[in-house]
Design an enzyme around this catalytic site. Structure first.
Site, PDB file in Angstrom:
ATOM      1  N   LYS A  67       0.374   5.591   8.182  1.00  0.00           N
ATOM      2  CA  LYS A  67       1.043   6.155   6.662  1.00  0.00           C
ATOM      3  C   LYS A  67      -0.057   6.042   5.806  1.00  0.00           C
ATOM      4  O   LYS A  67      -0.331   6.892   4.955  1.00  0.00           O
ATOM      5  CB  LYS A  67       2.116   5.085   6.617  1.00  0.00           C
ATOM      6  CG  LYS A  67       2.863   4.922   4.823  1.00  0.00           C
ATOM      7  CD  LYS A  67       2.408   3.838   4.484  1.00  0.00           C
ATOM      8  CE  LYS A  67       2.162   2.248   4.559  1.00  0.00           C
ATOM      9  NZ  LYS A  67       1.613   1.801   2.478  1.00  0.00           N
TER      10      LYS A  67
ATOM     11  N   SER B 142       0.990  -1.243  -0.042  1.00  0.00           N
ATOM     12  CA  SER B 142       0.082   0.318   0.198  1.00  0.00           C
ATOM     13  C   SER B 142       0.736   1.671   0.385  1.00  0.00           C
ATOM     14  O   SER B 142       1.584   1.287   1.490  1.00  0.00           O
ATOM     15  CB  SER B 142      -1.362  -0.100   1.034  1.00  0.00           C
ATOM     16  OG  SER B 142      -2.120  -1.415   0.956  1.00  0.00           O
TER      17      SER B 142
ATOM     18  N   LYS C  61      -7.382   1.917  -2.481  1.00  0.00           N
ATOM     19  CA  LYS C  61      -6.437   1.696  -1.389  1.00  0.00           C
ATOM     20  C   LYS C  61      -6.812   2.953  -0.316  1.00  0.00           C
ATOM     21  O   LYS C  61      -7.034   2.576   0.863  1.00  0.00           O
ATOM     22  CB  LYS C  61      -5.359   0.726  -1.573  1.00  0.00           C
ATOM     23  CG  LYS C  61      -4.741   0.203  -0.261  1.00  0.00           C
ATOM     24  CD  LYS C  61      -5.892  -0.787   0.489  1.00  0.00           C
ATOM     25  CE  LYS C  61      -5.357  -0.922   2.173  1.00  0.00           C
ATOM     26  NZ  LYS C  61      -4.331  -1.800   2.395  1.00  0.00           N
TER      27      LYS C  61
END
Length: 304
Positions: free
Chosen positions: A250, A107, A182
């Site tokens: 993140k 990701s 995502k």
């Protein structure tokens, strides 16, 4: 006669797997169970030992892992790690054979995926970005949701492999699209966990039977995959990482930055991003993202 018959069977692509963490290890093992030959590389020796115990082959370097691979799957924490394994003399692009297909399941930022695809194309290497949702349990059970960006032909070629890893597999658009979807996924998950955490603290402080309350809530409109998967974490205060706060921090950075770039307002997402950041600053970065409950407890005056 048997040789002729054997030669008519389609051969399965040889797979290299780079990154054998919480997600990568069970995913690579599912490919081995599905009959694929998997050669893996990661930085931890115990993870390489786990791969060989499952029937895979351990490589001593990225170059060794990818040199004979038809498909190279990467599953590392963030954009800097993808760039570290992809570029440079010891990286994937310098050592993979022409015509190989990279499926990056990390990701990362959409732009990192776009750049990787562009740089790989110059070397005759194809790329898909294919991040996943479903966490450790989804990886183990091979029921991940896989959102893919790239060319249709490459998606079609990778689909049988992805079907050994997940249940919902969708080509979302050109390079970077998988990462964009995502990012949206991580926004929804974080806000959902935060709402569940607030409900848990509210219910407990009200003296309600929490197990019963979560059961009935999960049977109605408030029910969700997040609540199903994380209910026991809340009930038992078990925050062993399936997906670490550090990684969700993140991801919230990715989605808030990407949204700013396209002019989309994320008012609730921005607040939850700050709550994730505060949890990390308080030393809880290594815990599961269901530990957002700890932040709500602190705000509600509980000693955590």
């Amino acid at each position: 006669m048997s040789n002729l018959a054997d030669s008519s069977l389609p051969t399965r692509p040889a797979i290299a797997w780079v990154g054998l963490g919480i997600m990568g290890s069970p995913m690579s093992e599912n490919l081995i169970k599905a009959g694929y030959s998997v050669t893996g590389f990661t930085l931890e020796q115990d993870k390489l030992d786990r791969l060989t115990a499952a029937g895979g082959t351990a490589a001593g370097s990225i170059a060794e892992a990818v040199k004979d691979a038809d498909v190279i799957i990467t599953m590392v924490p963030a954009s800097p790690q993808v760039e570290a394994i992809a570029y440079g003399e010891a990286g994937i692009l310098a050592n993979a054979r022409q015509g190989a297909l990279i499926v990056d399941m990390s990701s990362i930022t959409p732009q990192t995926s776009v750049d990787l695809a562009k740089n790989a194309a110059e070397k005759g290497i194809r790329v898909l970005d294919a991040p996943v949702s479903g966490g450790e349990a989804g990886a183990i059970e091979a029921v991940l949701s896989i959102m893919v960006g790239g060319e249709q032909a490459d998606f079609d070629a990778a689909l049988p492999i992805l079907q050994a890893l997940g249940k919902t597999i969708v080509l979302c658009g050109p390079h970077g699209s998988g990462q964009t979807v995502k990012a949206a996924n991580q926004l929804i998950v974080a806000v959902n966990i935060q709402a569940c955490a607030e409900a848990v603290v509210f219910l407990e402080k009200s003296g309600v039977n929490l197990t019963a309350a979560l059961d009935v809530l999960n049977g109605g409109l408030a029910g969700s995959t997040v609540l199903t998967r994380k209910k026991d974490n809340f009930l038992n205060r078990d925050f062993k990482p399936g997906f670490r706060i550090d990684l969700h921090h993140k991801d919230m950075g990715i989605v808030t930055d990407a949204a700013r770039n396209v002019g989309a307002a994320l008012p609730v997402g921005a607040v939850v991003a700050q709550l994730v950041a505060s949890l990390r600053a308080q030393g809880d970065g290594g815990l599961d993202h269901s530990a957002l409950l700890r932040a709500v407890e602190r705000l509600s005056g509980s000693q955590v």
